[in-house]
Design an enzyme around this catalytic site. Structure first.
Site, PDB file in Angstrom:
ATOM      1  N   ARG B 292      94.179  38.517  55.347  1.00 17.59           N
ATOM      2  CA  ARG B 292      93.175  39.213  56.134  1.00 17.59           C
ATOM      3  C   ARG B 292      93.385  40.716  55.944  1.00 17.59           C
ATOM      4  O   ARG B 292      94.402  41.149  55.404  1.00 17.59           O
ATOM      5  CB  ARG B 292      93.316  38.825  57.608  1.00 17.59           C
ATOM      6  CG  ARG B 292      92.952  37.379  57.862  1.00 17.59           C
ATOM      7  CD  ARG B 292      93.383  36.932  59.249  1.00 17.59           C
ATOM      8  NE  ARG B 292      92.703  37.677  60.302  1.00 17.59           N
ATOM      9  CZ  ARG B 292      93.056  37.629  61.582  1.00 17.59           C
ATOM     10  NH1 ARG B 292      94.087  36.887  61.968  1.00 17.59           N
ATOM     11  NH2 ARG B 292      92.396  38.321  62.485  1.00 17.59           N
ATOM     12  N   HIS B 293      92.434  41.489  56.358  1.00 18.73           N
ATOM     13  CA  HIS B 293      92.581  42.944  56.418  1.00 18.73           C
ATOM     14  C   HIS B 293      93.782  43.300  57.295  1.00 18.73           C
ATOM     15  O   HIS B 293      94.252  42.470  58.073  1.00 18.73           O
ATOM     16  CB  HIS B 293      91.316  43.517  57.039  1.00 18.73           C
ATOM     17  CG  HIS B 293      90.975  42.838  58.332  1.00 18.73           C
ATOM     18  ND1 HIS B 293      91.575  43.178  59.529  1.00 18.73           N
ATOM     19  CD2 HIS B 293      90.155  41.790  58.604  1.00 18.73           C
ATOM     20  CE1 HIS B 293      91.111  42.381  60.476  1.00 18.73           C
ATOM     21  NE2 HIS B 293      90.256  41.522  59.947  1.00 18.73           N
ATOM     22  N   ASN B 299      90.859  44.503  66.799  1.00 19.46           N
ATOM     23  CA  ASN B 299      91.894  43.457  66.944  1.00 19.46           C
ATOM     24  C   ASN B 299      92.780  43.801  68.122  1.00 19.46           C
ATOM     25  O   ASN B 299      93.071  42.964  68.980  1.00 19.46           O
ATOM     26  CB  ASN B 299      92.790  43.378  65.706  1.00 19.46           C
ATOM     27  CG  ASN B 299      92.120  42.697  64.524  1.00 19.46           C
ATOM     28  OD1 ASN B 299      92.437  42.985  63.374  1.00 19.46           O
ATOM     29  ND2 ASN B 299      91.174  41.803  64.804  1.00 19.46           N
ATOM     30  N   ARG B 342      87.278  47.355  57.331  1.00 19.61           N
ATOM     31  CA  ARG B 342      88.700  47.050  57.427  1.00 19.61           C
ATOM     32  C   ARG B 342      89.261  46.377  56.181  1.00 19.61           C
ATOM     33  O   ARG B 342      90.413  46.612  55.823  1.00 19.61           O
ATOM     34  CB  ARG B 342      88.979  46.215  58.675  1.00 19.61           C
ATOM     35  CG  ARG B 342      88.120  44.962  58.879  1.00 19.61           C
ATOM     36  CD  ARG B 342      88.258  44.510  60.344  1.00 19.61           C
ATOM     37  NE  ARG B 342      87.617  43.221  60.669  1.00 19.61           N
ATOM     38  CZ  ARG B 342      86.326  43.075  60.953  1.00 19.61           C
ATOM     39  NH1 ARG B 342      85.495  44.107  60.883  1.00 19.61           N
ATOM     40  NH2 ARG B 342      85.849  41.895  61.293  1.00 19.61           N
ATOM     41  N   GLU B 362      82.971  38.762  57.837  1.00 21.72           N
ATOM     42  CA  GLU B 362      83.412  37.878  58.915  1.00 21.72           C
ATOM     43  C   GLU B 362      82.223  37.123  59.521  1.00 21.72           C
ATOM     44  O   GLU B 362      81.071  37.564  59.417  1.00 21.72           O
ATOM     45  CB  GLU B 362      84.140  38.704  59.991  1.00 21.72           C
ATOM     46  CG  GLU B 362      84.671  37.922  61.187  1.00 21.72           C
ATOM     47  CD  GLU B 362      85.626  36.773  60.821  1.00 21.72           C
ATOM     48  OE1 GLU B 362      85.332  36.035  59.860  1.00 21.72           O
ATOM     49  OE2 GLU B 362      86.648  36.596  61.512  1.00 21.72           O
ATOM     50  N   HIS B 427      88.741  37.817  56.264  1.00 24.26           N
ATOM     51  CA  HIS B 427      88.766  37.817  57.726  1.00 24.26           C
ATOM     52  C   HIS B 427      89.224  36.455  58.226  1.00 24.26           C
ATOM     53  O   HIS B 427      89.243  35.486  57.484  1.00 24.26           O
ATOM     54  CB  HIS B 427      87.364  38.119  58.251  1.00 24.26           C
ATOM     55  CG  HIS B 427      86.793  39.395  57.728  1.00 24.26           C
ATOM     56  ND1 HIS B 427      86.905  40.588  58.383  1.00 24.26           N
ATOM     57  CD2 HIS B 427      86.120  39.663  56.574  1.00 24.26           C
ATOM     58  CE1 HIS B 427      86.324  41.542  57.685  1.00 24.26           C
ATOM     59  NE2 HIS B 427      85.842  41.006  56.582  1.00 24.26           N
TER      60      HIS B 427
END
Lengths: 531, 505
Positions: B292-293, B299, B342, B362, B427
């Site tokens: 993932r980023h 987040n 991101r 995402e 994502h």
């Protein structure tokens, strides 16, 4: 991984896969253009496939052009007398024909290297190894890739049908009798048969990348597909079929939001919209469209329209209207007031403009690609969709450019019937006589459509065999091009997506999109620093 | 993803194929005769999938079986053809995994497995000799047992595609199968693998066959020797699919592991998808890296979706990722990101070219974008509960479901199959979908797969499956994984609903 292991892995790779397959990525990175070379006797549907493939590739965003050798030949030899010209022992004619091929190849070269083309389709018989070797030498010299498409057909009925449908209207045969034409043409085919060397997959041509289309798509032989675009081409050729069928396109009936002038949303039909769905039912009955497949989006207005038909239908999410993101359910006036910058940007380049949190027409084309593929496979289909979606579908069938696509007229309560004819598509328009609001917003006045080409052909003697020039920015594999800068801020000059034109070379329009990758990186740094 | 729809109430038992859903009047004639019939039908939105469906008298209209309207008219039987060690099982398993993932219920039937179950102990290749009558009889029985199960699966258990994995090297055997299919109304599609390259065959034997239960008790050389003999048993009677004799059959012939293909009479959508898939897979060794980023601003705040930038820790992860990639010294690594800030920021730190895919964005949470779970519970408690009831099929209002996401990601999977070493920076929901494809996870498991931040998963194809290595890059990050809560009732309390929400700011 030790050096040794890597070597053996490398060797294995060459062994198991093809050398070419490895460079698939390199092809996006270096944009190594591809030449598609048709092979086959006359009347094997080469021109049909060439044109159709070109239309498809342009639509998905790969600048493609057909180079039809017959057109060059006709330019060089103004009046065609008879099949004698095509005899392999007619030395003078052979010289002319070779000369034409060389000129055409020069045009291919300038299209691919200077005019931003990515794929050139070389539409000629190319039936001899000598000619194909010549092409391969040319391709090698220019670092292009080459993919052969051979059409083999031994069904006399199919050949006769093709001659009648297409060749009779050929400029080679003005004012003549049908039989004589067919006769002359069959003799012409015989001339080629003498020297025809089909692709030999087992020996001579085993290392070439090609597809052999056998008996109009009953069978295919596919050899050494090198990269993404070749795999797309193969898939497309395997899905197009030549049985006659019609596609009916229409929008849902007028919706409440249409009446209010709002875009997007998931509104119901207005009373007039309901009238339309009744009228549509009568239309389907009247035209006796048996075996008709009906497709809708997953939005209520298309489903309500289909419900009235009383026949089974399928809902496709990918047929949903363009996602207007933050502008969903707004009127144009509201958008103009709330997001004046966005509004202006969209007018500048409607095809590439992406709504914040939503989609662009370009996105929509990518989303609709599976629909097109399935439409090509199917018989009679009625697609009940939406304005932007219908524009994209229509642009595919009518071969419209990215500039014109978002302004195509698709009024409510009107059914378009599309029937494939020869190399194109016949359009019939049925207005079902139920009034509706007009939802079409014209190209803003005063805005001159962009001059999309800096293309100057140097060989003025050679004709343009297909009018489509660089139509759309390149598509980089299924994703986007590498090194795209971060999504621009709303204040940026150009809408997102246009960046991909940077690589199109000559067709690049605005200096501001000619950012180097370095600049793009700086942009990004600035953006990340600000957050 | 075999058991896809137990909790689905409104839709028949078959999952969707492609992006389409079928709907129809109860019978076509019904609608035709009575012009007013349709006025009884009202559209109601399915609360879970957000699909508009016709209701009559308050009940959902019976749908005619989806596959009838949809892409294929009848179930398809895929039959492999080829000598032993030609990758038939590899192809069968891979194809089955792919079809299940895109939502076509598929199962493979390996006749070899039936034989092993029946015989328990394998002695030697003698069993496969054409003149071994007892062996022949047993093999025949195993084949018919398998075909019986195929019938059960396609005709009664809702299967749409069955892959019949056996050598099927004689025309006679194939004729039997065709007859069987005709009797049951199945379409048949043959997949033949032809390979003469001794290295490839050897490789296949060493990689796959030696681990087979048949050879647990002998050494490598013996096993290879026995297997070579076994191949010989088939060679004499092998009749390859013929351009003339078999011209009416639908088939693909894969020659020399994908150097060449012969495709004959592709009949429908599903066959065309199968052909396209088989033409894009390859067996060159490679690895796929999924991550993932880096941790994003949203987040940290416990908010979903949005398009925020990386936190300090997220940027740190990006740097660590760059180092990690360098230490791996990967040949020709391609880097893909989504079109969200991101992932792009994360990729930028690598200082290598990368490609942005909108398809990797995402999951679209629609009206819930940028909200905290607490806020969703507060403002859309019903939606929140429905999502917990069937997370795979639940579609956010004006957004997407995991099921939608899988459809959107299909071209990504196809291109991943074509490529070699790739790093995909994506994502949470996207990574779950991709991972589910490689690890063959069901629709129920998929939305709960653990894909923590700052962790790289390295996937390496081995034999019939995929080896997974999880590499944490040792940069702290918030936990974004929300387990399924015990109580998924729509009337549950807020505390019950929020029971599993991970801690955040």
């Amino acid at each position: 991984m030790s050096c040794n292991q890597r070597d053996s892995a490398e060797a294995k790779k060459n062994d198991v896969r093809l050398n070419g397959k490895k460079c698939s990525w390199a092809s996006y990175m270096t944009n190594s253009p591809t030449m598609i070379v048709m092979i086959g006797l006359p009347a094997r549907g080469k021109t049909y496939m060439s044109k159709k493939l070109t239309r498809y590739l342009n639509w998905i965003g790969v600048p493609t052009k057909v180079f039809n050798l017959g057109v060059y030949r006709r330019e060089a030899v103004r009046s065609y007398k008879s099949y004698d010209f095509f005899r392999h022992d007619n030395e003078e004619a052979m010289k002319i024909r070779k000369q034409c091929a060389l000129v055409a190849l020069q045009d291919v070269k300038s299209y691919l290297t200077e005019e931003g083309g990515q794929i050139a389709v070389f539409d000629a018989t190319n039936t001899t190894r000598e000619r194909r070797d010549l092409i391969q030498a040319f391709v090698k010299e220019n670092a292009f890739k080459v993919f052969f498409v051979e059409s083999v057909c031994d069904d006399p009925d199919v050949i006769a049908a093709n001659i009648l449908e297409v060749k009779v209207s050929s400029p080679d045969y003005p004012e003549r009798h049908r039989e004589r034409i067919v006769d002359d043409f069959l003799k012409r085919i015989e001339c080629y048969k003498v020297t025809y060397q089909p692709l030999d997959p087992d020996d001579y041509d085993r290392d070439l990348s090609f597809i052999k289309v056998i008996n109009v798509g009953r069978r295919f032989l596919v050899n050494r597909v090198q990269d993404y675009i070749q795999s797309k081409i193969v898939y497309y050729l395997m899905n197009i079929h030549v049985h006659s069928h019609s596609i009916y396109l229409c929008r849902h009936g007028e919706s409440d939001y249409n009446v209010e002038g709002r875009i997007g949303g998931d509104a119901e039909l207005s009373p007039r919209g309901r009238h339309f769905s009744h009228a549509l039912r009568d239309f389907v009955d009247e035209h006796k469209l048996s075996d008709l497949k009906v497709w809708t989006s997953q939005l209520r207005r298309t489903i309500q329209t289909a419900e009235e038909l009383g026949v089974p239908y399928e809902q496709w999410k990918i047929l949903n209207e363009i996602d207007a993101g933050v502008c969903e359910e707004m009127t144009y006036e509201m958008i103009h007031q709330t997001f004046p910058e966005e509004f202006a940007l969209r007018d500048q380049d409607k095809y590439h403009y992406r709504y914040p949190g939503g989609e662009s027409y370009q996105d929509l084309v990518q989303r609709l690609e599976p629909v097109i593929m399935e439409l090509e496979r199917q018989g009679n289909v009625l697609v009940i969709c939406h304005q932007a979606v219908m524009r994209c579908l229509l642009a595919y069938f009518l071969d419209k450019s990215a500039e014109d696509l978002p302004y195509m007229k698709c009024p409510l309560h009107t059914v378009l019937k599309l029937t494939p004819v020869a190399y194109g598509c016949k359009v019939e328009m049925f207005y079902l006589n139920v009034e509706a609001v007009n939802t079409h917003r014209d190209r803003p006045i005063g805005k001159i459509p962009k001059d999309s080409s800096l293309i100057h052909r140097r060989n003025s003697y050679t004709p343009l065999s297909s009018h489509d020039q660089v139509k759309r920015p390149r598509l980089y594999s299924a994703g986007n091009q590498p090194w795209l800068p971060l999504a621009p801020t709303p204040s940026a000059l150009m809408p997102e997506g246009l960046e991909s034109q940077t690589q199109v070379g000559g067709s690049c329009l605005k200096p501001c999109v000619k950012e180097s990758p370095m600049k793009a990186q700086r942009n990004l740094v600035a953006l990340s620093a600000s957050d | 993803m075999k058991h896809r729809s137990p909790s689905e109430q409104h839709h028949g038992k078959h999952p969707r194929v492609g992006d389409c859903v079928a709907a129809a009047s109860s019978t076509a004639q019904d609608g035709m005769e009575d012009k007013n019939a349709s006025t009884h039908r009202e559209l109601t939105q399915n609360p879970l999938k957000k699909i508009w469906m016709p209701y009559k008298n308050g009940l959902p209209e019976k749908h005619i079986s989806q596959r009838k309207v949809c892409m294929t008219n009848c179930p398809t039987l895929i039959v492999t053809v080829g000598l032993p060690a030609r990758g038939k099982t590899y192809i069968s398993k891979k194809l089955t995994r792919y079809l299940n993932w895109i939502g076509v219920p598929t199962r493979e039937f390996n006749v070899g497995q039936y034989r092993r179950d029946f015989m328990k102990i394998y002695k030697s290749f003698e069993f496969f000799r054409p003149d071994n009558e007892e062996g022949l009889k047993i093999r025949q029985q195993c084949a018919s047992a398998a075909l019986n199960d195929v019938r059960q699966y396609l005709a009664e258990d809702g299967g749409q595609v069955a892959v019949f994995d056996a050598t099927n090297t004689t025309r006679e055997r194939r004729e039997t199968i065709i007859q069987f299919a005709e009797q049951n109304g199945f379409k048949v599609f043959f997949v033949e693998s032809v390979c003469e390259d001794p290295d490839v065959i050897q490789e296949n034997i060493v990689q796959v066959k030696l681990c087979s239960p048949d050879y647990t008790n002998c050494n490598t050389d013996e096993a290879v020797e026995d297997f070579m003999q076994r191949i010989k048993c088939y060679e004499n009677s092998y009749e390859t699919l013929d351009e003339v004799l078999d011209r009416d059959l639908s088939y693909i012939k894969i020659i020399d592991v994908g150097q060449r293909y012969l495709v004959n009479r592709v009949l429908d959508h599903i066959q065309s998808r199968i052909v396209y898939y088989l033409m894009n897979i390859h067996i060159t060794p490679r690895s796929i890296y999924l991550c993932r980023h880096g941790e994003s601003e949203l987040n940290v705040k416990g908010r979903i979706g949005g398009d925020s930038g990386l936190t300090t820790r997220g940027k740190q992860f990006a740097k660590k990722l760059a180092q990690f990639i360098q230490t791996q010294s990967i040949v020709d690594l391609k880097v893909w990101t989504s079109q969200m800030k991101r992932t792009i920021q994360t990729a930028e730190a690598l200082a290598v070219p990368y490609e942005q895919w909108k398809a990797l964005n995402e999951i679209d949470a629609g009206v819930c974008e940028e909200m905290m779970y607490e806020e969703i519970q507060e403002s859309h408690p019903l939606e929140f509960a429905l999502r917990d009831q069937d997370k795979y099929r639940y579609r956010y209002p004006k957004g997407e479901s995991y099921e939608d996401l899988v459809q959107r990601l299909e071209p990504v999977i196809m291109e991943l199959e074509r490529q070699e070493n790739v790093l995909v920076i994506c994502h949470q929901a996207v990574m779950r979908c991709l991972l589910a494809y490689f690890l063959d996870k069901s629709a129920e498991e998929l939305p709960y797969l653990k894909c923590p931040l700052h962790t790289v998963l390295k996937l390496t194809p081995v034999a019939y499956g995929c080896k997974v290595e999880s590499i944490s890059l040792n940069v702290d990050a918030v936990n974004t994984h929300r387990e399924k809560p015990e109580n998924v009732n729509v009337h549950r309390s807020a505390a019950d609903a929020l029971q599993t929400v991970p801690p955040h700011l």
